[in-house]
Structures are given as C-alpha cells and as structure tokens.
Scaffold this active site. Structure first.
Site, PDB file in Angstrom:
ATOM      1  N   ARG A  91       0.803  -1.227   0.000  1.00 16.61           N
ATOM      2  CA  ARG A  91       0.000   0.000   0.000  1.00 16.61           C
ATOM      3  C   ARG A  91       0.839   1.281   0.000  1.00 16.61           C
ATOM      4  NH1 ARG A  91      -3.686  -1.465   4.916  1.00 16.61           N
ATOM      5  NH2 ARG A  91      -2.039  -3.010   5.204  1.00 16.61           N
ATOM      6  N   GLY A  99       8.760  -3.418  12.405  1.00 14.14           N
ATOM      7  CA  GLY A  99       9.555  -2.378  11.740  1.00 14.14           C
ATOM      8  C   GLY A  99       8.721  -1.221  11.238  1.00 14.14           C
ATOM      9  N   ARG A 130      28.403  25.723   1.189  1.00 14.56           N
ATOM     10  CA  ARG A 130      28.539  24.295   0.892  1.00 14.56           C
ATOM     11  C   ARG A 130      29.583  23.668   1.811  1.00 14.56           C
ATOM     12  NH1 ARG A 130      29.907  24.464  -5.093  1.00 14.56           N
ATOM     13  NH2 ARG A 130      30.223  22.241  -4.748  1.00 14.56           N
ATOM     14  N   ALA A 148      31.476  42.758  -4.996  1.00 13.72           N
ATOM     15  CA  ALA A 148      30.366  42.081  -5.675  1.00 13.72           C
ATOM     16  C   ALA A 148      30.850  41.509  -6.999  1.00 13.72           C
ATOM     17  CB  ALA A 148      29.245  43.067  -5.919  1.00 13.72           C
ATOM     18  N   TYR A 161      38.749  25.731 -10.723  1.00 20.32           N
ATOM     19  CA  TYR A 161      38.736  24.494 -11.503  1.00 20.32           C
ATOM     20  C   TYR A 161      39.257  24.806 -12.901  1.00 20.32           C
ATOM     21  CZ  TYR A 161      36.600  20.215 -13.468  1.00 20.32           C
ATOM     22  OH  TYR A 161      36.365  19.008 -14.070  1.00 20.32           O
ATOM     23  N   SER A 221      35.161  44.908  -7.391  1.00 19.59           N
ATOM     24  CA  SER A 221      34.007  44.211  -7.951  1.00 19.59           C
ATOM     25  C   SER A 221      34.321  43.560  -9.291  1.00 19.59           C
ATOM     26  CB  SER A 221      32.865  45.193  -8.154  1.00 19.59           C
ATOM     27  OG  SER A 221      32.425  45.617  -6.891  1.00 19.59           O
TER      28      SER A 221
HETATM   29  C1  UD1 Z   1      -0.537  -6.576  12.351  1.00 20.44           C
HETATM   30  C2  UD1 Z   1      -1.248  -7.457  13.349  1.00 20.44           C
HETATM   31  C3  UD1 Z   1      -2.501  -6.747  13.844  1.00 20.44           C
HETATM   32  C4  UD1 Z   1      -2.098  -5.420  14.464  1.00 20.44           C
HETATM   33  C5  UD1 Z   1      -1.268  -4.576  13.489  1.00 20.44           C
HETATM   34  C6  UD1 Z   1      -0.694  -3.392  14.197  1.00 20.44           C
HETATM   35  C7  UD1 Z   1      -0.895  -9.822  12.787  1.00 20.44           C
HETATM   36  C8  UD1 Z   1      -1.470 -11.006  12.107  1.00 20.44           C
HETATM   37  N1  UD1 Z   1      -1.634  -8.699  12.740  1.00 20.44           N
HETATM   38  O1  UD1 Z   1      -1.382  -6.397  11.242  1.00 20.44           O
HETATM   39  O2  UD1 Z   1      -3.145  -7.529  14.827  1.00 20.44           O
HETATM   40  O3  UD1 Z   1      -3.245  -4.706  14.855  1.00 20.44           O
HETATM   41  O4  UD1 Z   1      -0.182  -5.353  12.962  1.00 20.44           O
HETATM   42  O5  UD1 Z   1       0.067  -2.570  13.343  1.00 20.44           O
HETATM   43  O6  UD1 Z   1       0.153  -9.917  13.375  1.00 20.44           O
HETATM   44  N2  UD1 Z   1       5.842  -8.954   8.327  1.00 20.44           N
HETATM   45  C9  UD1 Z   1       6.879  -9.811   8.020  1.00 20.44           C
HETATM   46  N3  UD1 Z   1       6.591 -10.977   7.385  1.00 20.44           N
HETATM   47  C10 UD1 Z   1       5.355 -11.337   7.037  1.00 20.44           C
HETATM   48  C11 UD1 Z   1       4.281 -10.459   7.345  1.00 20.44           C
HETATM   49  C12 UD1 Z   1       4.557  -9.270   8.005  1.00 20.44           C
HETATM   50  O7  UD1 Z   1       8.035  -9.520   8.333  1.00 20.44           O
HETATM   51  O8  UD1 Z   1       5.203 -12.421   6.473  1.00 20.44           O
HETATM   52  C13 UD1 Z   1       6.141  -7.673   8.996  1.00 20.44           C
HETATM   53  C14 UD1 Z   1       5.812  -6.466   8.136  1.00 20.44           C
HETATM   54  O9  UD1 Z   1       6.917  -6.115   7.339  1.00 20.44           O
HETATM   55  C15 UD1 Z   1       5.459  -5.404   9.154  1.00 20.44           C
HETATM   56  C16 UD1 Z   1       4.909  -6.210  10.334  1.00 20.44           C
HETATM   57  O10 UD1 Z   1       5.349  -7.555  10.157  1.00 20.44           O
HETATM   58  O11 UD1 Z   1       6.606  -4.694   9.577  1.00 20.44           O
HETATM   59  C17 UD1 Z   1       3.388  -6.163  10.400  1.00 20.44           C
HETATM   60  O12 UD1 Z   1       2.866  -6.695   9.210  1.00 20.44           O
HETATM   61  P1  UD1 Z   1       1.582  -6.112   8.494  1.00 20.44           P
HETATM   62  O13 UD1 Z   1       1.328  -6.891   7.287  1.00 20.44           O
HETATM   63  O14 UD1 Z   1       1.709  -4.642   8.359  1.00 20.44           O
HETATM   64  O15 UD1 Z   1       0.458  -6.467   9.600  1.00 20.44           O
HETATM   65  P2  UD1 Z   1      -0.910  -5.758   9.829  1.00 20.44           P
HETATM   66  O16 UD1 Z   1      -1.883  -6.221   8.814  1.00 20.44           O
HETATM   67  O17 UD1 Z   1      -0.700  -4.314   9.972  1.00 20.44           O
END
Ligand code: UD1
Ligand code: CA
Length: 459
Positions: free
Chosen positions: A13, A106, A336, A383, A390, A408
C-alpha cells in the site's frame, strides 16, 4: 532477553519500489527508529526479519553503531507475522529459562523504550504480555477480544472478525513479549486457515490461554506511539506527530519558534538560549545552534555548527559548515561543505562558498563564488568576484592574506595568492601573485571614441 523485529513485508500500500521500513520519519528510516529503541533496552541479540529489499536494508545498516548485535534473518516468502518469527526461531535461545522474546514491528516506529520496559516486566514463563490501545481508528487492525471477566482470550484480525467484533475499539499494537520457553511449541502449532491464508503471530494468544498462560494486556492511551504505517497517508500523519513532539521539546528548552508547525527537524539538534527560529526552517543531521542565534524564514541547515549571536537571514542554505560568533549569513547565501567562517564575518546575498576558510571580520557582501579559498582577517570581496578554482581537470587553491581588498567583478584564477593589504582593481583577472601592499590592475585600459554615433533602426 532477545528481540525480533519484523520487517520483511513489501508494504504494497506504500506504492513504492523501496521496502516499507526504509521510508523515513524525521529523516531516519522507520526500521532505524525501532532498532535504536530496541538497542536501548540492552538485549542479547536483535533479530531482524527481512525479505523484500533485504540487500538494500542490510546495506543501509552496514555502518550502524549497533551492527554487532544485529542478526539478519531472511524470510523468503512473507507468509505472515507468525511465519516471520518462525524464521528467527532457530537462532533464538529458547532454553534460557524465563527469558522473554520481545516482538517489535519495523513499521511501528515511535514506540518508546519506557513502554517496552513495562511490557517486559509483565512477561514470564506463565505470562504473555502484549500492548494494546484504545482507538477511534481501529480500521484494519487486530481486535482484542476479552471475556466477561475482562481477560483477553484472543486477537482477531479485522478480515476475520464478526460484525460484533469489528465494533471493538481496543486493538493490537503488534508488540508482544513471549516467554521463550513456550515460543517454539506455539509457533509450530500455527495454522493459516484465515482470510489471508497467513500464519498469524496473534493466534498464539488463544493458544496461550488454553495452556493456562495469562495474557497481560497493557493498554496505552497514546495511539500515535503504537501506530503502524501501512500507506503514505499514515506516514505523513506520523511524520507530523513526530515533528510536533520534537518541536515541543525545543520549546520546553527555551527556543523561540515562530510557528511550531513550520519547523522540520530531521536529526539531532542542539539549541542555545534565546535562539529564534522563523517559519519554514529545516534542520537536518547534526545541527548545533548557539545562543542568541536568529534563523530566518526558509532556511535549511544540515550538519553544521552555528556560533553565538549569528544571524542566518532568509533563504539561506548551509551544509557541513562551521560559523563563528556574530557572523551574518544571507539572505539567499549558500554555504557548501567545508565552509568555515570566522567570528564577525559577513556572507551576503547570492554568495556561494565551498571549502572556504574565511578569517575574522572578512566580508563578501554580494554575488560571489568562493571555492577552495583561504582568506585572512578583514578582507573585503567585492560584488561579482569569482574564484576560478577548476581548470577543467583539477581544483586549485586561492589564498588571501589579511586586509585584502578585491574590487568588484574580478576573477581570481587559482592557484593564486594575494598577500597582506593587496588591493585588486575592479574588473581584474588575476592569475599571478599580488604582493603585499600593492595594487593590481589587470584589465584593458579604457578608450573613449569621441563623436561616436549610435546605430539607427533599419527602415
Ligand atoms: C498486524 C497485526 C494486527 C495489528 C497490526 C498493528 C498480525 C497477524 N496482525 O497487522 O493484529 O493490529 O499489525 O500494526 O500480526 N511482516 C513480516 N513478514 C510477514 C508479514 C509481516 O516480516 O510475512 C512484517 C511487516 O513487514 C510489518 C509487520 O510484520 O513490519 C506487520 O505486518 P503487516 O502486514 O503490516 O500487519 P498488519 O496487517 O498491519
Ligand atoms: Ca502494519
């Protein structure tokens, strides 16, 4: 204590070619915010689960001060948050008695260390701790389901929730502290029989309840602290929130900020007393402003040290430079990298400097280029003065002693020296040494043609 940070998702998204967690808040990738916070808790290891854009992420953290405790775990296919933690499992010490494993996301960048410490305190062998939040914006988030005794029994993702469950305003932040001794057993039991056909980490909550492990849900009030970023609109919202917090901190230390919504801080800023910052200012990297500094409107300062009493006039850009006390820069000046201005110097409008050491009290008030130069004290650059540093292949230096006056529209062709008290006549092209206490005139002599007629218009 070990920490697992989930960061493998693409972030569809975001509509971006870059991994979601590398998008920045306050000029710093979201993942760097989370890693810094994780590190401050003193974990044994930080496992970062990456997948989409893994090489770019690893490379970006190659010079991180926390590199030695980072362990990169690759999740080839993103099959869900539970699956992601599973990938890290072989490298987590699950035998260590009653050690919690803290799971962070993350894409939840503003979580505070104090909050996480509390979550950790609520986790032991018989207690799973999680962070939830009451929000008016529950859309897309996992709902916290509680029984009649107000005990948490499950987390249901929105897509799997009943109409009634969707009404719940308490949502999962995604942050959890799980007893290491139980982690493997729960992760192995995860199923993907849900709407997204993913292995949800959140499903371990109902497993824990069945295993007579209590769920300690800590509810926090500040939904911005645990807000996840899934699209650019949420990124912008968190950025504004982060900026307001940062600016509030500066205000609380006594800095005058004309409009808190029109200052952007993208780094670490120190400000002295009675410093005033006008509208539309951006401060980036490491910036140190002394006391009694005035920063005018539309100024950008990056990685620089500004002395006391300095005036930075509107429209000026300053990068990797040092400015002495009581100097005046701008309006519309460009300093700079490698610019060092002495005390009481003046760099005026449309003056560009680069690798320029400018001695105390020297001035270039308008329209000049000063690159690869060393100026002594009390010089005056007229001025339109241009330093030709260079030659098309190499860069050369221009050195001025003290008290040099450059008329100037002069050109100083480097390498060249102008010694103490040298004086250059306006419009000169100087390409050899001007000895001290002398006048250099390097231009053709003026001719006057008497009775000359202006051209007339063709009929
Ligand atoms: C998740 C939670 C949801 C919570 C929300 C809060 C789950 C199933 N859902 O949903 O309950 O309310 O976060 O923000 O845990 N990621 C991976 N590997 C994967 C899938 C995800 O590393 O296979 C990481 C993503 O990069 C991201 C984090 O996990 O940093 C959360 O994943 P995302 O898909 O955003 O979860 P949400 O649908 O937001
Ligand atoms: Ca998310």
């Amino acid at each position: 204590m070990e920490i697992v940070i989930l960061a493998a998702g693409k972030g569809t998204r975001m509509h971006s070619a870059h991994p979601k967690v590398m998008h920045t808040i306050g000029g710093k990738p979201m993942l760097a915010h989370v890693i810094d916070t994780a590190q401050s808790l003193g974990p044994e290891k930080i496992h970062v689960v990456i997948g989409f854009g893994a090489d770019a992420i690893k490379q970006a953290f190659d010079s991180s001060p926390h590199k030695s405790i980072l362990n990169w775990v690759i999740q080839v296919k993103q099959l869900g948050t539970g699956h992601a933690v599973q990938q890290a499992l072989p490298q987590i010490d699950t035998d260590a008695a009653s050690n919690p494993v803290l799971v962070l996301f993350g894409d939840v960048p503003l979580i505070k260390p104090e909050t996480l410490k509390e979550v950790l305190e609520h986790c032991d062998d018989n207690n799973l701790a999680l962070l939830s939040v009451n929000t008016q914006r529950p859309d897309g988030l996992g709902r916290i389901v509680r029984n009649n005794d107000n005990q948490v029994t499950a987390i249901i993702e929105e897509r799997d929730a009943s109409a009634e469950q969707k009404q719940i305003k308490e949502v999962n932040s995604g942050i959890m502290a799980i007893p290491a001794s139980r982690l493997e057993q729960w992760l192995n039991a995860l199923q993907n029989n849900n709407d997204q056909q993913e292995f949800y980490l959140t499903d371990i909550v109902s497993m824990a309840v069945q295993d007579k492990c209590s769920i300690n849900a800590m509810v926090i009030d500040d939904d911005m602290e645990v807000m996840g970023v899934n699209d650019k609109s949420q990124l912008a919202l968190l950025e504004r929130h982060y900026q307001m917090k940062t600016v509030e901190e500066l205000l609380s230390k006594g800095v005058t900020i004309r409009d808190p919504s029109r200052l952007d801080v993208r780094g670490d800023i120190f400000c002295g007393k009675d410093t005033i910052i006008d509208c539309n200012v951006i401060l980036e990297g490491s910036v140190r402003l002394g006391s009694n500094v005035e920063v005018g409107a539309n100024v950008i300062i990056k990685d620089s040290v500004i002395g006391d009493g300095v005036k930075v006039l509107p429209g000026t850009q300053i990068e990797s430079s040092t400015i002495g006390n009581d100097a005046s820069v701008g309006p519309m000046a460009r300093l700079r990298p490698g610019t060092e201005l002495g005390d009481g110097t003046k760099i005026g409008n449309f003056v560009e400097t680069k690798n320029a050491k400018i001695g105390k009290g020297s001035k270039a008030s308008h329209l000049a280029y000063l690159g690869d130069v060393e100026l002594g004290e009390n010089c005056n650059i007229g001025a339109g003065t241009i330093v030709c540093n260079y030659d098309g292949v190499n860069k050369h230096k221009t050195i001025l002693g003290n008290n040099v006056f450059v008329g100037s529209n002069s050109v100083l062709v480097a390498p060249v020296s102008l010694e103490d008290n040298a004086f250059v006549a306006a419009g000169s092209a100087i390409n050899s040494t001007v000895p001290s206490d002398s006048l250099a005139v390097a231009r053709s002599k003026q001719r006057n043609i008497m009775g000359w007629k202006r051209p007339t218009k063709n009929k």
